[in-house]
Design an enzyme around this catalytic site. Structure first.
Site, PDB file in Angstrom:
ATOM      1  N   ASN A  46      -3.188  -6.882  -1.806  1.00 45.62           N
ATOM      2  CA  ASN A  46      -2.850  -6.154  -3.024  1.00 45.62           C
ATOM      3  C   ASN A  46      -1.387  -6.312  -3.447  1.00 45.62           C
ATOM      4  O   ASN A  46      -1.061  -6.082  -4.612  1.00 45.62           O
ATOM      5  CB  ASN A  46      -3.166  -4.670  -2.815  1.00 45.62           C
ATOM      6  CG  ASN A  46      -2.633  -3.799  -3.917  1.00 45.62           C
ATOM      7  OD1 ASN A  46      -3.180  -3.741  -5.019  1.00 45.62           O
ATOM      8  ND2 ASN A  46      -1.524  -3.104  -3.628  1.00 45.62           N
ATOM      9  N   ILE A  53      -3.701   0.239 -15.521  1.00 47.33           N
ATOM     10  CA  ILE A  53      -3.957   1.310 -14.562  1.00 47.33           C
ATOM     11  C   ILE A  53      -2.715   2.195 -14.497  1.00 47.33           C
ATOM     12  O   ILE A  53      -1.583   1.698 -14.427  1.00 47.33           O
ATOM     13  CB  ILE A  53      -4.272   0.747 -13.158  1.00 47.33           C
ATOM     14  CG1 ILE A  53      -5.416  -0.281 -13.255  1.00 47.33           C
ATOM     15  CG2 ILE A  53      -4.618   1.867 -12.195  1.00 47.33           C
ATOM     16  CD1 ILE A  53      -6.708   0.244 -13.841  1.00 47.33           C
ATOM     17  N   ALA A 109       0.792  -1.235   0.000  1.00 41.20           N
ATOM     18  CA  ALA A 109       0.000   0.000   0.000  1.00 41.20           C
ATOM     19  C   ALA A 109       0.821   1.280   0.000  1.00 41.20           C
ATOM     20  O   ALA A 109       0.268   2.361   0.182  1.00 41.20           O
ATOM     21  CB  ALA A 109      -0.945   0.007   1.205  1.00 41.20           C
ATOM     22  N   SER A 110       2.117   1.178  -0.245  1.00 43.00           N
ATOM     23  CA  SER A 110       2.940   2.391  -0.204  1.00 43.00           C
ATOM     24  C   SER A 110       2.947   3.145  -1.521  1.00 43.00           C
ATOM     25  O   SER A 110       3.404   4.289  -1.580  1.00 43.00           O
ATOM     26  CB  SER A 110       4.374   2.050   0.203  1.00 43.00           C
ATOM     27  OG  SER A 110       4.981   1.206  -0.773  1.00 43.00           O
ATOM     28  N   ALA A 168       0.629 -16.430 -14.545  1.00 38.37           N
ATOM     29  CA  ALA A 168       0.304 -17.667 -13.825  1.00 38.37           C
ATOM     30  C   ALA A 168      -0.081 -17.377 -12.380  1.00 38.37           C
ATOM     31  O   ALA A 168      -1.008 -17.982 -11.834  1.00 38.37           O
ATOM     32  CB  ALA A 168       1.492 -18.622 -13.879  1.00 38.37           C
ATOM     33  N   VAL A 181       5.019  -9.842   2.450  1.00 39.88           N
ATOM     34  CA  VAL A 181       3.935 -10.828   2.370  1.00 39.88           C
ATOM     35  C   VAL A 181       4.456 -12.245   2.143  1.00 39.88           C
ATOM     36  O   VAL A 181       3.728 -13.212   2.389  1.00 39.88           O
ATOM     37  CB  VAL A 181       2.916 -10.464   1.275  1.00 39.88           C
ATOM     38  CG1 VAL A 181       2.209  -9.161   1.606  1.00 39.88           C
ATOM     39  CG2 VAL A 181       3.563 -10.413  -0.107  1.00 39.88           C
ATOM     40  N   TYR A 185       4.081 -13.927 -13.982  1.00 40.56           N
ATOM     41  CA  TYR A 185       3.094 -13.010 -13.401  1.00 40.56           C
ATOM     42  C   TYR A 185       1.677 -13.467 -13.751  1.00 40.56           C
ATOM     43  O   TYR A 185       0.798 -13.546 -12.875  1.00 40.56           O
ATOM     44  CB  TYR A 185       3.345 -11.599 -13.931  1.00 40.56           C
ATOM     45  CG  TYR A 185       2.291 -10.586 -13.526  1.00 40.56           C
ATOM     46  CD1 TYR A 185       2.310  -9.997 -12.269  1.00 40.56           C
ATOM     47  CD2 TYR A 185       1.288 -10.222 -14.423  1.00 40.56           C
ATOM     48  CE1 TYR A 185       1.342  -9.071 -11.901  1.00 40.56           C
ATOM     49  CE2 TYR A 185       0.314  -9.289 -14.059  1.00 40.56           C
ATOM     50  CZ  TYR A 185       0.347  -8.713 -12.797  1.00 40.56           C
ATOM     51  OH  TYR A 185      -0.610  -7.796 -12.443  1.00 40.56           O
ATOM     52  N   SER A 214      -5.592  -9.605 -11.829  1.00 36.62           N
ATOM     53  CA  SER A 214      -5.254  -8.870 -13.052  1.00 36.62           C
ATOM     54  C   SER A 214      -5.984  -9.506 -14.222  1.00 36.62           C
ATOM     55  O   SER A 214      -6.372 -10.683 -14.157  1.00 36.62           O
ATOM     56  CB  SER A 214      -3.744  -8.914 -13.306  1.00 36.62           C
ATOM     57  OG  SER A 214      -3.406  -8.281 -14.530  1.00 36.62           O
TER      58      SER A 214
END
Length: 257
Positions: free
Chosen positions: A91, A190, A15-16, A159, A65, A157, A143
């Site tokens: 996220n 985005i 979230a940074s 996968a 994470v 990514y 995504s």
């Protein structure tokens, strides 16, 4: 709209910056206690300080994470500050590029550890508090790349993002007995720091292929996550929503016009 977020506590990984930072801003504006999680404390705290300066409730904590112990510590810090946890926005994700011919085992594992294992660890560490909430919410950033589309250099990514969608369907079944819902948002292109680094030519090309003729904003994704996190979406679980300006709809550029 969605006033049920008021007073809830949300933990947002990655979230940074980028989409995660956008999620934090939207949830904070809706009155949530917003826990900013990033690998580096100074980066997490900078976003929290920005939100607090605007009059919102927020705190920054450090966690990777892919490291379950550090996530457990982050969750505990959040619970000590706010008394519980109601919403997880999983996220955190990375998207380094590597062709199939050049991709190493380390390349593959690094992406899977953050994007897929990190999703598992995030849910597992938040689960005890989400169960106590009585109406816990898990919202995952997947995504369109992987589940729907492909892009050269992002097979690992893609996968990992497709794997997240497989994960949510069984997780939604298992956690339903606790009143916890599990859903995913699938962003298209985005406008974030990561995409900006790909250059103006790439951004222009991508915008021209999208029916709405623009790249998405981080708020576009955050608003979809806000819905999934709300009490109003309490009967929605194991579902996905594509937020891409119609990018995946045309069968060719001619169809876009």
């Amino acid at each position: 709209m969605l006033t049920s977020i008021q007073g809830k506590t949300v933990l947002i990984t990655g979230a940074s910056k980028g989409i995660g930072r956008g999620i934090a801003k939207v949830f904070a504006k809706q009155g949530a206690n917003t826990v900013i999680v990033a690998r580096h404390l100074d980066a997490a705290q900078a976003v929290a300080d920005e939100l607090k300066a605007a009059g919102y409730e927020a705190m920054g904590v450090a966690a990777d994470v892919a490291d379950k112990a550090s996530l457990q510590s982050a969750v505990q810090t959040a619970v000590e500050a706010y008394g519980g946890l109601d919403i997880l926005c999983a996220n955190a994700g990375i998207f380094p590029s590597a062709s199939l011919e050049e991709m190493t085992e380390e390349d593959w594992d690094t992406v899977m550890n953050t994007n897929l294992k990190g999703t598992l660890f995030s849910v597992q560490t938040c689960l005890p508090e989400l169960k106590k909430s009585g109406a816990g919410r898990v919202v995952i950033t997947s995504s369109i790349t992987g589940p729907i589309t492909g892009f050269p250099g992002w097979s690992h990514y893609g996968a990992s993002k497709a794997g997240q969608l497989g994960f949510i369907r069984t997780a939604a079944i298992e956690l339903a007995k606790y009143g916890i819902t599990v859903n995913a948002v699938m962003p298209g292109n985005i406008l974030t720091e990561g995409l900006e680094d790909m250059g103006d030519d790439y951004l222009t090309q991508m915008a021209s292929s999208i029916p709405l003729k623009r790249l998405g904003s981080v708020e576009d994704i955050a608003n979809a996550m806000l819905y999934f996190a709300s009490e109003e979406a309490g009967y929605v679980t194991g579902q996905t929503i594509v937020v891409d300006g119609g990018q995946v709809l045309p069968e060719s550029l001619e169809a876009v016009g």
